[in-house]
Motif scaffolding. Structure first.
Motif, PDB file in Angstrom:
ATOM      1  N   PRO A  47       0.813  -1.232   0.000  1.00  0.00           N
ATOM      2  CA  PRO A  47       0.000   0.000   0.000  1.00  0.00           C
ATOM      3  C   PRO A  47       0.840   1.273   0.000  1.00  0.00           C
ATOM      4  CG  PRO A  47      -0.907  -1.596   1.543  1.00  0.00           C
ATOM      5  CD  PRO A  47       0.403  -2.152   1.085  1.00  0.00           C
ATOM      6  N   ASN A  48       1.942   1.289   0.774  1.00  0.00           N
ATOM      7  CA  ASN A  48       2.827   2.465   0.793  1.00  0.00           C
ATOM      8  C   ASN A  48       3.489   2.683  -0.566  1.00  0.00           C
ATOM      9  OD1 ASN A  48       3.054   3.266   3.845  1.00  0.00           O
ATOM     10  ND2 ASN A  48       3.158   1.047   3.783  1.00  0.00           N
ATOM     11  N   ILE A  49       3.924   1.581  -1.195  1.00  0.00           N
ATOM     12  CA  ILE A  49       4.581   1.663  -2.496  1.00  0.00           C
ATOM     13  C   ILE A  49       3.619   2.238  -3.543  1.00  0.00           C
ATOM     14  CG2 ILE A  49       5.624   0.297  -4.357  1.00  0.00           C
ATOM     15  CD1 ILE A  49       7.414   0.403  -1.964  1.00  0.00           C
ATOM     16  N   LEU A  50       2.353   1.806  -3.487  1.00  0.00           N
ATOM     17  CA  LEU A  50       1.374   2.280  -4.459  1.00  0.00           C
ATOM     18  C   LEU A  50       1.115   3.779  -4.321  1.00  0.00           C
ATOM     19  CD1 LEU A  50      -1.241  -0.637  -4.474  1.00  0.00           C
ATOM     20  CD2 LEU A  50       0.360  -0.014  -6.287  1.00  0.00           C
ATOM     21  N   LEU A  58       1.240  10.601 -11.549  1.00  0.00           N
ATOM     22  CA  LEU A  58       0.470  11.830 -11.793  1.00  0.00           C
ATOM     23  C   LEU A  58       1.362  12.934 -12.353  1.00  0.00           C
ATOM     24  CD1 LEU A  58      -1.852  11.931  -8.643  1.00  0.00           C
ATOM     25  CD2 LEU A  58      -2.571  11.661 -11.023  1.00  0.00           C
ATOM     26  N   LEU A  59       2.578  13.073 -11.814  1.00  0.00           N
ATOM     27  CA  LEU A  59       3.521  14.081 -12.324  1.00  0.00           C
ATOM     28  C   LEU A  59       3.850  13.823 -13.792  1.00  0.00           C
ATOM     29  CD1 LEU A  59       6.169  14.628  -9.485  1.00  0.00           C
ATOM     30  CD2 LEU A  59       4.622  16.338 -10.430  1.00  0.00           C
ATOM     31  N   GLU A  60       4.065  12.562 -14.123  1.00  0.00           N
ATOM     32  CA  GLU A  60       4.457  12.216 -15.493  1.00  0.00           C
ATOM     33  C   GLU A  60       3.288  12.330 -16.470  1.00  0.00           C
ATOM     34  OE1 GLU A  60       5.954   8.309 -14.837  1.00  0.00           O
ATOM     35  OE2 GLU A  60       8.003   8.991 -14.416  1.00  0.00           O
ATOM     36  N   SER A  61       2.123  11.829 -16.065  1.00  0.00           N
ATOM     37  CA  SER A  61       0.996  11.735 -17.000  1.00  0.00           C
ATOM     38  C   SER A  61       0.333  13.079 -17.303  1.00  0.00           C
ATOM     39  CB  SER A  61      -0.050  10.745 -16.463  1.00  0.00           C
ATOM     40  OG  SER A  61      -0.550  11.180 -15.212  1.00  0.00           O
ATOM     41  N   THR A  62       0.487  14.070 -16.413  1.00  0.00           N
ATOM     42  CA  THR A  62      -0.118  15.383 -16.664  1.00  0.00           C
ATOM     43  C   THR A  62       0.759  16.270 -17.544  1.00  0.00           C
ATOM     44  OG1 THR A  62       0.861  16.219 -14.623  1.00  0.00           O
ATOM     45  CG2 THR A  62      -1.407  15.429 -14.500  1.00  0.00           C
ATOM     46  N   GLY A  63       2.031  15.876 -17.748  1.00  0.00           N
ATOM     47  CA  GLY A  63       2.958  16.718 -18.492  1.00  0.00           C
ATOM     48  C   GLY A  63       3.660  17.739 -17.615  1.00  0.00           C
ATOM     49  N   GLY A 192      -5.431   4.866 -17.527  1.00  0.00           N
ATOM     50  CA  GLY A 192      -3.976   4.807 -17.701  1.00  0.00           C
ATOM     51  C   GLY A 192      -3.238   4.733 -16.369  1.00  0.00           C
ATOM     52  N   ILE A 193      -3.707   5.522 -15.390  1.00  0.00           N
ATOM     53  CA  ILE A 193      -3.082   5.530 -14.068  1.00  0.00           C
ATOM     54  C   ILE A 193      -3.257   4.175 -13.376  1.00  0.00           C
ATOM     55  CG2 ILE A 193      -3.257   6.499 -11.725  1.00  0.00           C
ATOM     56  CD1 ILE A 193      -3.860   9.194 -13.018  1.00  0.00           C
ATOM     57  N   LEU A 194      -4.482   3.665 -13.436  1.00  0.00           N
ATOM     58  CA  LEU A 194      -4.752   2.359 -12.809  1.00  0.00           C
ATOM     59  C   LEU A 194      -3.944   1.249 -13.471  1.00  0.00           C
ATOM     60  CD1 LEU A 194      -8.633   2.571 -12.306  1.00  0.00           C
ATOM     61  CD2 LEU A 194      -6.854   2.771 -10.563  1.00  0.00           C
ATOM     62  N   LEU A 195      -3.803   1.328 -14.801  1.00  0.00           N
ATOM     63  CA  LEU A 195      -3.021   0.323 -15.524  1.00  0.00           C
ATOM     64  C   LEU A 195      -1.544   0.406 -15.112  1.00  0.00           C
ATOM     65  CD1 LEU A 195      -2.961  -1.890 -17.722  1.00  0.00           C
ATOM     66  CD2 LEU A 195      -2.537  -0.074 -19.411  1.00  0.00           C
ATOM     67  N   ASP A 196      -1.045   1.634 -15.004  1.00  0.00           N
ATOM     68  CA  ASP A 196       0.355   1.830 -14.608  1.00  0.00           C
ATOM     69  C   ASP A 196       0.599   1.305 -13.201  1.00  0.00           C
ATOM     70  OD1 ASP A 196       2.984   3.035 -15.287  1.00  0.00           O
ATOM     71  OD2 ASP A 196       2.555   4.312 -13.565  1.00  0.00           O
ATOM     72  N   LEU A 197      -0.324   1.597 -12.284  1.00  0.00           N
ATOM     73  CA  LEU A 197      -0.200   1.108 -10.906  1.00  0.00           C
ATOM     74  C   LEU A 197      -0.296  -0.413 -10.853  1.00  0.00           C
ATOM     75  CD1 LEU A 197      -2.298   3.710  -8.867  1.00  0.00           C
ATOM     76  CD2 LEU A 197       0.185   3.497  -8.969  1.00  0.00           C
ATOM     77  N   TRP A 198      -1.174  -0.980 -11.689  1.00  0.00           N
ATOM     78  CA  TRP A 198      -1.318  -2.438 -11.738  1.00  0.00           C
ATOM     79  C   TRP A 198      -0.019  -3.090 -12.213  1.00  0.00           C
ATOM     80  CZ3 TRP A 198      -3.144  -6.856 -10.400  1.00  0.00           C
ATOM     81  CH2 TRP A 198      -3.012  -7.966 -11.230  1.00  0.00           C
ATOM     82  N   ILE A 199       0.594  -2.512 -13.260  1.00  0.00           N
ATOM     83  CA  ILE A 199       1.847  -3.073 -13.796  1.00  0.00           C
ATOM     84  C   ILE A 199       2.951  -3.000 -12.744  1.00  0.00           C
ATOM     85  CG2 ILE A 199       3.684  -2.707 -15.502  1.00  0.00           C
ATOM     86  CD1 ILE A 199       1.450  -1.747 -17.444  1.00  0.00           C
ATOM     87  N   LYS A 200       3.058  -1.847 -12.051  1.00  0.00           N
ATOM     88  CA  LYS A 200       4.121  -1.674 -11.058  1.00  0.00           C
ATOM     89  C   LYS A 200       3.892  -2.559  -9.830  1.00  0.00           C
ATOM     90  CE  LYS A 200       5.557   2.903 -12.529  1.00  0.00           C
ATOM     91  NZ  LYS A 200       5.438   4.357 -12.358  1.00  0.00           N
ATOM     92  N   SER A 201       2.637  -2.672  -9.405  1.00  0.00           N
ATOM     93  CA  SER A 201       2.353  -3.542  -8.254  1.00  0.00           C
ATOM     94  C   SER A 201       2.569  -5.003  -8.625  1.00  0.00           C
ATOM     95  CB  SER A 201       0.924  -3.327  -7.750  1.00  0.00           C
ATOM     96  OG  SER A 201      -0.022  -3.640  -8.749  1.00  0.00           O
TER      97      SER A 201
END
Length: 367
Positions: A47-50, A58-63, A192-201
């Motif tokens: 949970p902390n890692i996520l 969020l920093l990356e995906s917003t530009g 996209g955010i959920l997919l990225d978090l899923w891949i990293k987790s």
């Protein structure tokens, strides 16, 4: 805290179930005392890692990441860095491996090398479980957030100071002018955010279930053998586990380097934990879970650690984790990116010397 507690209970129940099914013996002990508690100790921090990866995503995906680089260019110049250095440095809070690769965007070799030398000062996600464990154990709840914030900011600021020293001593000259194309601002895609978090987790859990499980099994074996049955017969049952551990192969390894870490308050157990951290920083938690597993009544790893090391030692351990060499995979990436052996040698040695000196100062002040 709530999901961490449920994960902890789930792994404890799983270990009990496996223990009741398997016949008593070496395999049962290896799985229920070595692998499951160690992997559980790492997965518990998911949970902390996520939360950490969510912020970076969020920093990356917003530009906005590119705009921060532009805004910080003037500030970074004062420390001998280029504005574009922010992108690999910011990425370093997630993982050092892509951070080293991201340094390719810096055209000047001097700017690139300085940036790469201080990426290790940005605490990657793998160090977070170690921080959470030690800060949660040794600091009062009302200051834990501030201490954690101080660790991250302190590491980054120390990296900037080291960058300035490197610019003055080894890489004389001014950073290149800032030229960068600004991407458009965009609202991040929830999918996209959920997919990225899923891949990293998923990657984190795969590492916990394979690499960390394997490393934990090796550490458990080294901490449990050799067994002297004649000596054990003369000891009370409560003292047998401690005797085995103190005369194990792992203790022998730790005691060979204990003299180096003794001035900063660390025993052979902390020495072994730091060595295991070179494989992957998360392994430090599972290593300590194995090393400090004294009996079945220990509910929390933190409570056991608090009984065995002082506050000053905990602080020096946090500082060592902040600054000493990153994992072997990250070091391998650095070697692949930097072909000169002189810089490879410097990169291998200086973080460990720096970490030891900073930990020594902190330990002497607190002791």
């Amino acid at each position: 805290a709530i999901p961490m507690e449920y994960i902890d209970k789930a792994f404890s129940a799983f270990a009990s179930a496996i223990s009741s099914v398997l016949p008593k013996g070496l395999i049962n002990n290896a799985i229920t005392e070595g692998i499951i508690p160690a992997v559980g100790a790492v997965v518990m921090f998911l949970p902390n890692i996520l939360i950490l990866f969510l912020g970076i995503t969020l920093l990356e995906s917003t530009g906005y990441m590119s705009r921060v680089a532009y805004l910080l260019d003037g500030f970074f110049h004062k420390f001998g860095l280029h504005g574009k250095s922010f992108i690999p440095l910011g990425t370093g809070f997630g993982c050092s491996i892509p951070a080293y690769m991201a340094a390719r965007t810096l055209k000047s070799e001097k700017d690139r090398l300085i940036t790469m030398f201080i990426i290790g000062f940005m605490s990657c996600g793998a160090r977070l479980p170690v921080y959470v464990l030690l800060v949660g154990t040794f600091f009062a709840p009302e200051v834990q957030g501030n201490v954690m914030f101080g660790i991250y900011i302190g590491g980054a600021l120390m990296g900037l100071i080291v960058a300035k020293v490197l610019r003055v001593v080894a890489f004389k000259g001014e950073p290149e002018p800032f030229v960068m194309e600004m991407p458009k601002y965009r609202f991040p895609s929830i999918k996209g955010i959920l997919l990225d978090l899923w891949i990293k987790s998923k990657m984190y859990l795969q590492k916990a279930g394979t690499f960390i499980a394997g490393a934990s099994l090796i550490i458990w074996f080294l901490s449990s053998y050799p067994v002297n049955d004649k000596e054990l017969q003369n000891l009370p049952e409560a003292e047998q586990q401690t005797y085995i551990m103190e005369h194990s192969y792992l203790a022998s390894i730790g005691k060979t380097i204990e003299a180096v870490l003794e001035p900063i308050g660390m025993s052979w157990k902390e020495s072994v934990a730091l060595l295991s951290g070179l494989a992957a920083k998360e392994v430090m938690v599972s290593t300590m879970a194995v090393l400090y597993h004294t009996n079945e009544d220990d509910e929390k790893l933190g409570n056991v650690i608090k009984q065995n090391i002082s506050f000053a030692t905990a602080v020096s351990l946090i500082i060592m984790v902040m600054f000493y060499s990153p994992c072997l995979a990250a070091m391998g990436t650095f070697y692949a990116e930097v072909p000169q052996w002189a810089w490879r040698t410097f990169y291998t040695i200086y973080p460990n010397v720096f970490a030891w000196v900073m930990a020594f100062i902190a330990y002497q002040m607190l002791n």
